[in-house]
Design a protein around this motif. Sequence first.
Motif, short mmCIF file in Angstrom:
data_model
loop_
_atom_site.label_atom_id
_atom_site.label_comp_id
_atom_site.label_asym_id
_atom_site.label_seq_id
_atom_site.Cartn_x
_atom_site.Cartn_y
_atom_site.Cartn_z
N ILE A 154 0.85 -1.20 0.00
CA ILE A 154 0.00 0.00 0.00
C ILE A 154 0.88 1.25 0.00
O ILE A 154 0.77 2.11 -0.88
CB ILE A 154 -0.94 0.00 1.21
CG1 ILE A 154 -1.90 -1.19 1.15
CG2 ILE A 154 -1.72 1.32 1.28
CD1 ILE A 154 -2.80 -1.31 2.36
N TRP A 155 1.77 1.32 0.99
CA TRP A 155 2.59 2.53 1.12
C TRP A 155 3.78 2.50 0.17
O TRP A 155 4.23 3.54 -0.31
CB TRP A 155 3.04 2.68 2.58
CG TRP A 155 1.87 2.76 3.48
CD1 TRP A 155 1.43 1.80 4.37
CD2 TRP A 155 0.92 3.82 3.55
NE1 TRP A 155 0.28 2.20 4.99
CE2 TRP A 155 -0.06 3.45 4.51
CE3 TRP A 155 0.79 5.04 2.91
CZ2 TRP A 155 -1.13 4.26 4.82
CZ3 TRP A 155 -0.29 5.86 3.22
CH2 TRP A 155 -1.23 5.47 4.18
N GLY A 156 4.27 1.31 -0.13
CA GLY A 156 5.35 1.21 -1.10
C GLY A 156 4.94 1.67 -2.48
O GLY A 156 5.77 2.12 -3.28
N GLY A 157 3.64 1.58 -2.75
CA GLY A 157 3.13 1.99 -4.06
C GLY A 157 3.26 3.48 -4.32
O GLY A 157 3.11 3.91 -5.47
N ILE A 158 3.55 4.27 -3.29
CA ILE A 158 3.71 5.71 -3.48
C ILE A 158 4.80 6.01 -4.50
O ILE A 158 4.69 6.93 -5.31
CB ILE A 158 4.00 6.40 -2.13
CG1 ILE A 158 2.74 6.40 -1.26
CG2 ILE A 158 4.51 7.83 -2.33
CD1 ILE A 158 2.93 6.96 0.13
#
Length: 306
Positions: A154-158
């Motif tokens: 989720i956050w790595g997708g930034i």
Amino acid sequence: MNVVAPPRARETRIGFSRKLRAYVALTKPRVIELLLVTTIPVMILAQGGLPNPWLVLATVIGGALSASSANSFNCYIDRDIDRVMNRTKRRPLVTGELRDGEALAFAWGTGALSILWLGLTTNWLAAALSLGAILFYVFVYTLWLKRRTEQNIIWGGIAGCAPVLIGWAAVTGSLDWPAWILFGVVFLWTPPHYWPLSMKYRDDYESVGVPMLAVVRGRVVVGLQVILYAWATVACSLLLIPVAGMGIVYTLAAVGTGGWFIVEAHRLYSSSLRGDEVKPMRVFHASISYLSLLFVAVGVDPLLPF
């Protein structure tokens, strides 16, 4: 008697073309292709027409270098688990086509070149965004989140959202609401794109202790999360219509392809709920087609007179 050459001796026999292919593989070119699909349409939208071709080319080159750097660092850091996972056992650091030092030097070199290139050919805001994306993908996602939490993707997708902002900044020198909305589309799209893939390769991730959602949660929970994020992605895409004054082409694409994406997500959940055979790759491939068609519409819509 046959003599087996030591690893270093075998490496010297790798020809130039094979070594070149290994460097290309290190960059994960399929990932780069998908990232660049989001860059050019955003530049057209930011310009309100066709931007300068040289600017487009310069931005694409800079973006490709940036993604190459991030992906190469990722391959270097994850080389220990790549040797164990069936999905990644053919990567060049596993096969020995590249040495660790070669990969690390390539990652540093392409990263530095991407920042310098974007700064000199577009503007320093785009260059700063490139630097931020590399640092986020390497330190936040790969080194911190990936092996520690089910929220990793989720956050790595930034980092994967950065090409949208880089493309907009390259044209305008600023970041406006349409850019942030498209950033949100890619951000929300990443989990329902990647979680089905992690369902297929669940055993791989479990074998190396990477807590992807499909490893730590059941299929029903994963399917439900895919639905929720798919709906959120489509809802976010519709916000662009009033904010950026999008026309009929984008509106039809957002509704039509978004509806298809949601239907595939519901099919995955229903199969998981009933205990039927689950086909997560249908959602994975649908997600790629959805994002590609949506961003094609982003680029086409400003060029039409209606």
